[in-house]
Write an enzyme that holds these catalytic residues in place. Structure first.
Site, mmCIF file in Angstrom:
data_model
loop_
_atom_site.group_PDB
_atom_site.id
_atom_site.type_symbol
_atom_site.label_atom_id
_atom_site.label_comp_id
_atom_site.label_asym_id
_atom_site.label_seq_id
_atom_site.Cartn_x
_atom_site.Cartn_y
_atom_site.Cartn_z
ATOM 1 N N TYR A 158 -16.160 21.820 -9.017
ATOM 2 C CA TYR A 158 -15.257 22.337 -10.047
ATOM 3 C C TYR A 158 -14.346 23.441 -9.514
ATOM 4 O O TYR A 158 -13.519 23.964 -10.252
ATOM 5 C CB TYR A 158 -16.022 22.799 -11.282
ATOM 6 C CG TYR A 158 -17.083 23.851 -11.058
ATOM 7 C CD1 TYR A 158 -16.760 25.142 -10.654
ATOM 8 C CD2 TYR A 158 -18.419 23.551 -11.297
ATOM 9 C CE1 TYR A 158 -17.728 26.103 -10.463
ATOM 10 C CE2 TYR A 158 -19.404 24.514 -11.121
ATOM 11 C CZ TYR A 158 -19.054 25.784 -10.702
ATOM 12 O OH TYR A 158 -20.025 26.736 -10.515
ATOM 13 N N LYS A 183 -15.328 30.325 -7.019
ATOM 14 C CA LYS A 183 -15.490 29.277 -6.010
ATOM 15 C C LYS A 183 -14.138 28.788 -5.493
ATOM 16 O O LYS A 183 -13.997 28.455 -4.320
ATOM 17 C CB LYS A 183 -16.282 28.108 -6.598
ATOM 18 C CG LYS A 183 -17.696 28.425 -7.036
ATOM 19 C CD LYS A 183 -18.628 28.650 -5.873
ATOM 20 C CE LYS A 183 -20.080 28.697 -6.328
ATOM 21 N NZ LYS A 183 -21.004 28.995 -5.215
#
Length: 306
Positions: free
Chosen positions: A174, A189
């Protein structure tokens, strides 16, 4: 749908002292990391524990920094029982001074680090409009800031040593698709994804390789508790994965070991997706095996000539 792959400090890693052949290390030759020093942040729980076990089983001296000694106990106990080389250390990866002291103390006590795995993470599901600033900062501090601080300090030591090294970041699919409920983790991330590619380009001249693995859903007690807490949710996730199952921790950890090994020595700036095909969009148009294409009548669906 992409699924969070990280939790922190909630999973002991499975049965006590399973067979050594059950570690992720069995995918590579014995002694692959003999004489190497490997740092795995958050390496005492969950996926971090499995990577630590794999590196240690293949001969590395594994150091697992974390904020609490309690999270290190399971791995250090197993290492002692198996005769693996292992050490614990305390650090708060959100604090640059703490990370600098950690890197300097490891260099002084154990020597230069060959492999750094930036695994420390935090995650939970929360709608963006209800997320507090403290929750936002906590996750970005651990994942994004912590990854940079560790990469910077251990990277400088790798440069000074002259032998180069390998840095592996643990992200999630994601990071580039987004996902409802994890805006903090997805943002962090995504930043780590960009950071890794940037450092790979900057530090290649020093022989430092920087790569990432991006897991999809995998078997984890921590994730079961925080991200998919009941069988109905788990089954829905399995149905969205072309391979129709979750990965095992060993399968995910094995990719980090491979990237750090000599087998991956010409790989840098890469991200390995480990999601059983979940991000491929399979099933959007038809199910596998279903007949597709134009009718055999030679006529179009609108009734005109084909």
């Amino acid at each position: 749908m992409n699924v969070p792959a990280d939790t922190d400090g909630t999973d002991s890693g499975g049965p006590e002292h399973p067979s050594a052949s059950e570690t992720a290390g069995h995918f590579l030759p014995a002694g692959t990391f003999a004489g190497k020093r490997v740092v795995v942040t958050g390496g005492g729980t969950g996926l971090g524990l499995e990577m630590s076990r794999g590196f240690a089983a293949l001969g590395a001296h594994v150091i697992i920094p974390s904020r609490t000694e309690a999270n290190q106990a399971a791995f250090l106990e197993e290492a002692q029982a198996r005769g693996w080389q292992a050490s614990g250390a305390q650090v708060d990866v959100r604090e640059p001074d703490s990370v600098r002291r950690l890197a300097d103390s490891i260099l002084e006590e154990h020597g230069p680090v060959d492999v750094l795995v930036n695994n420390a993470a935090g995650n939970f599901v929360c709608p963006a409009e209800r997320m507090s600033s403290n929750a936002w900062r906590a996750v970005l501090g651990i994942v994004l800031d912590g990854t940079f601080y560790c990469s910077k300090e251990f990277g400088k030591h790798m440069m000074a040593d002259g032998r180069g090294g390998s840095i592996i970041n643990i992200i999630a699919t994601y990071a580039w698709t987004g996902m409802p409920g994890v805006v903090h983790s997805a943002s962090a991330k995504a930043g780590v994804h960009a950071m890794g590619k940037t450092l790979a380009a900057e530090w290649a001249r020093y022989g430092i390789r920087v790569n990432a693995i991006a897991p999809g859903p995998f078997e984890s007690g921590g994730a079961n508790k925080n991200l998919w807490p009941n069988e109905a949710v788990q089954e829905r996730i399995r149905a969205s994965v072309p391979l129709k199952r979750f990965a095992t921790r060993e399968e995910v950890a094995a990719q980090a070991l491979w990237l750090a090994s000599d087998a991956g020595q010409y790989v840098t700036g890469a991200t390995i997706t480990i999601d059983g095909g979940m991000s491929l969009g399979a099933g959007m148009m038809w199910e596998p095996g279903e007949r597709v294409g134009r009718p055999k009548t030679g006529r179009s669906s609108e009734g005109g000539a084909s």
